[in-house]
Motif scaffolding. Structure first.
Motif, PDB file in Angstrom:
ATOM      1  N   LEU A  61       0.798  -1.077   0.030  1.00  0.00           N
ATOM      2  CA  LEU A  61       0.002  -0.061   0.077  1.00  0.00           C
ATOM      3  C   LEU A  61       0.977   1.240   0.005  1.00  0.00           C
ATOM      4  CD1 LEU A  61      -2.782   1.300   0.167  1.00  0.00           C
ATOM      5  CD2 LEU A  61      -2.094   1.075   2.910  1.00  0.00           C
ATOM      6  N   LEU A  62       0.594   2.180  -0.740  1.00  0.00           N
ATOM      7  CA  LEU A  62       1.249   3.424  -0.923  1.00  0.00           C
ATOM      8  C   LEU A  62       0.309   4.750  -0.623  1.00  0.00           C
ATOM      9  CD1 LEU A  62       3.729   5.329  -1.654  1.00  0.00           C
ATOM     10  CD2 LEU A  62       2.931   5.084  -3.761  1.00  0.00           C
ATOM     11  N   GLU A  71       8.436   5.437   5.622  1.00  0.00           N
ATOM     12  CA  GLU A  71       8.209   6.792   5.476  1.00  0.00           C
ATOM     13  C   GLU A  71       8.656   7.444   4.428  1.00  0.00           C
ATOM     14  OE1 GLU A  71       5.598   8.506   7.312  1.00  0.00           O
ATOM     15  OE2 GLU A  71       5.045   6.411   7.587  1.00  0.00           O
ATOM     16  N   GLU A  72       8.218   8.421   3.836  1.00  0.00           N
ATOM     17  CA  GLU A  72       8.806   9.301   2.713  1.00  0.00           C
ATOM     18  C   GLU A  72       9.507   8.428   1.891  1.00  0.00           C
ATOM     19  OE1 GLU A  72       7.847  12.243   2.666  1.00  0.00           O
ATOM     20  OE2 GLU A  72       7.256  12.824   4.609  1.00  0.00           O
ATOM     21  N   LEU A  73       8.637   7.299   0.862  1.00  0.00           N
ATOM     22  CA  LEU A  73       9.565   6.610   0.201  1.00  0.00           C
ATOM     23  C   LEU A  73      10.481   7.570  -1.075  1.00  0.00           C
ATOM     24  CD1 LEU A  73      10.057   3.790  -0.760  1.00  0.00           C
ATOM     25  CD2 LEU A  73       7.656   3.559  -2.032  1.00  0.00           C
ATOM     26  N   THR A  74       9.720   8.468  -1.335  1.00  0.00           N
ATOM     27  CA  THR A  74      10.492   9.028  -2.517  1.00  0.00           C
ATOM     28  C   THR A  74      11.601   9.949  -2.172  1.00  0.00           C
ATOM     29  OG1 THR A  74       8.795  10.921  -2.435  1.00  0.00           O
ATOM     30  CG2 THR A  74       8.667   9.361  -4.063  1.00  0.00           C
ATOM     31  N   ARG A  75      11.930  10.075  -0.952  1.00  0.00           N
ATOM     32  CA  ARG A  75      13.167  10.744  -0.390  1.00  0.00           C
ATOM     33  C   ARG A  75      14.356   9.648  -0.383  1.00  0.00           C
ATOM     34  NH1 ARG A  75      12.878  15.651   1.110  1.00  0.00           N
ATOM     35  NH2 ARG A  75      10.781  16.764   1.611  1.00  0.00           N
ATOM     36  N   GLN A 117      15.620   2.216  -3.233  1.00  0.00           N
ATOM     37  CA  GLN A 117      14.391   1.930  -3.632  1.00  0.00           C
ATOM     38  C   GLN A 117      14.019   0.596  -4.147  1.00  0.00           C
ATOM     39  OE1 GLN A 117      12.068   4.841  -5.671  1.00  0.00           O
ATOM     40  NE2 GLN A 117      12.652   6.679  -4.267  1.00  0.00           N
ATOM     41  N   ASP A 118      14.794   0.273  -5.018  1.00  0.00           N
ATOM     42  CA  ASP A 118      14.680  -0.813  -6.041  1.00  0.00           C
ATOM     43  C   ASP A 118      15.075  -2.056  -5.320  1.00  0.00           C
ATOM     44  OD1 ASP A 118      14.040   0.792  -8.256  1.00  0.00           O
ATOM     45  OD2 ASP A 118      15.822   0.740  -9.181  1.00  0.00           O
ATOM     46  N   THR A 155       4.627   5.784   2.650  1.00  0.00           N
ATOM     47  CA  THR A 155       3.999   6.932   2.317  1.00  0.00           C
ATOM     48  C   THR A 155       5.061   7.740   1.334  1.00  0.00           C
ATOM     49  OG1 THR A 155       5.169   8.105   4.315  1.00  0.00           O
ATOM     50  CG2 THR A 155       3.115   6.932   4.658  1.00  0.00           C
ATOM     51  N   ALA A 156       4.337   8.595   0.737  1.00  0.00           N
ATOM     52  CA  ALA A 156       5.171   9.603  -0.142  1.00  0.00           C
ATOM     53  C   ALA A 156       4.339  10.932  -0.230  1.00  0.00           C
ATOM     54  CB  ALA A 156       5.123   9.016  -1.520  1.00  0.00           C
ATOM     55  N   ASN A 157       5.125  12.037  -0.333  1.00  0.00           N
ATOM     56  CA  ASN A 157       4.616  13.506  -0.550  1.00  0.00           C
ATOM     57  C   ASN A 157       4.686  13.771  -1.997  1.00  0.00           C
ATOM     58  OD1 ASN A 157       4.300  16.061  -0.556  1.00  0.00           O
ATOM     59  ND2 ASN A 157       6.046  16.514   0.940  1.00  0.00           N
TER      60      ASN A 157
END
Length: 369
Positions: A87-88, A164-168, A174-175, A206-208
């Motif tokens: 879940l994102l 938390e903050e996956l895109t950071r 990430q991969d 989670t991602a912003n």
């Protein structure tokens, strides 16, 4: 009390984990929950949704709402966790992504602490595993020398992990989640072993969406997630309700006065934030410029909590315009060069002319000057 509770647990803890703070509600739900539960879930999906959205149980126990928003969003999030897809939770800052993530993990697994905090410096070991180098040097690679990540522990124990903050997180780190989420296995090549996820394992990230372009998710990784977008509160009344509830919860741990006595000021803060955020006054008549900041619900909660502290320690305990004015200014004016002009224009053209807002206008003028 949850298994991870330590010597600092109890009334002195500044911010208890969700499973500790709401242990009574979770226990009441578990006792009356007769619906099917996925493997290793503490509650059924219905009960998890009730825990987040609130309700009254057959025995009269009142479950407080943890999330105020569309019911369907929570139901989709909970049902996703009951499948093999991760879940994102996606949204602008302050839309309760972390809050929802924590409460979902608490209700599903009874433990919200299996957490990876994403930053630009998050190493691969935080997602996979690391090593106790003293043991590694003394005895070589072994399971005793291996230090499992929160994700690895969740896989082995059939629990819910949180990122938390996956895109950071850097793209290469990430991969490392791709194989883990698609094959449900974590290879340990140094030992010629692997950890296979047992039933009950899943992951909430989670991602912003303001961070797009920082470390965008690859299409391969994004396919492993079911994305649920958490919106900003739909109405001013809903946002006032959220702010009041959260400030009361925070205030109780800090021995601050009840936020209920300051509803007028809470409504003013929410109105200012919403109008500046939307670029339009609430009556739809006047366009206003928006500042550079997000002016989220979370920031409104922070402003009101700070105002309550001021009123408690330097006032009469009742939230007044002078208690929140400095906080509002600090939230709105992030870039002094441009935001100050936006704020002063809004102050003079909107706040000054609004009936019943003269005390708030004077307080804001005082701190702005």
């Amino acid at each position: 009390m949850s298994a991870h509770a330590g010597p600092s647990s109890g009334a002195e803890v500044l911010r208890p984990h969700a499973e500790d703070a709401f242990a009574t509600e979770l226990a009441a739900l578990a006792a009356q929950d007769d619906r099917p539960r996925p493997a290793r879930w503490k509650l059924s999906p219905w009960a998890v949704s009730t825990y987040l959205l609130g309700g009254t149980l057959p025995d009269g126990t009142v479950i407080s709402p943890k999330y105020v928003g569309p019911r369907r969003i929570v139901e989709v999030a909970v049902s996703t966790l009951a499948t093999d897809r991760a879940l994102l939770l996606l949204g602008v800052p302050g839309t309760a992504k972390t809050w929802v993530s924590e409460h979902l993990a608490a209700a599903v697994s009874g433990d919200s602490t299996l957490l990876v905090q994403g930053t630009a410096g998050t190493p691969e070991e935080a997602v996979r595993y690391g090593w106790n180098y003293a043991q590694l040097l003394a005895r070589g690679p072994s399971r005793d020398a291996l230090v499992p990540s929160p994700v690895m522990r969740a896989m082995a124990e059939g629990m819910t992990a949180r990122v938390e903050e996956l895109t950071r997180i850097p793209a290469d780190v990430q991969d490392s989640l791709i194989t883990l989420l698609s094959e449900k296995t974590l290879p340990i090549p140094e030992l010629g072993q692997e950890v296979q996820a047992v039933r009950g394992f899943n992951l909430i990230a989670t991602a912003n969406d303001r961070d797009r372009g920082v470390n965008d998710l690859s299409s391969a990784l994004r396919r492993r997630f079911n994305t649920v977008v958490l919106p900003l509160p739909e109405s001013a009344e809903a946002e006032v309700d959220i702010v009041t509830r959260r400030v009361d919860q925070i205030g109780r741990s800090l021995d601050l006065p009840s936020a209920a006595d300051g509803t007028d000021e809470i409504r003013r803060v929410v109105t200012v934030f919403r109008e500046l955020r939307d670029g339009l006054t609430s009556d739809g008549r006047t366009k206003v410029k928006s500042p550079s900041g997000t002016l989220s619900t979370a920031e409104a909660i922070s402003v009101v909590t700070g105002g309550l502290a001021l009123s408690a320690h330097f006032g009469d305990g009742v939230l007044r315009p002078g208690d929140v004015a400095a906080g509002v200014l600090g939230a709105v004016v992030r870039d002094p060069g441009t935001d100050r002009v936006v704020w002063q224009e809004y102050l003079e053209t909107v706040v000054r002319e609004r009936e019943g807002w003269q005390d708030f206008y004077r307080a804001c003028r005082e701190v702005t000057a």
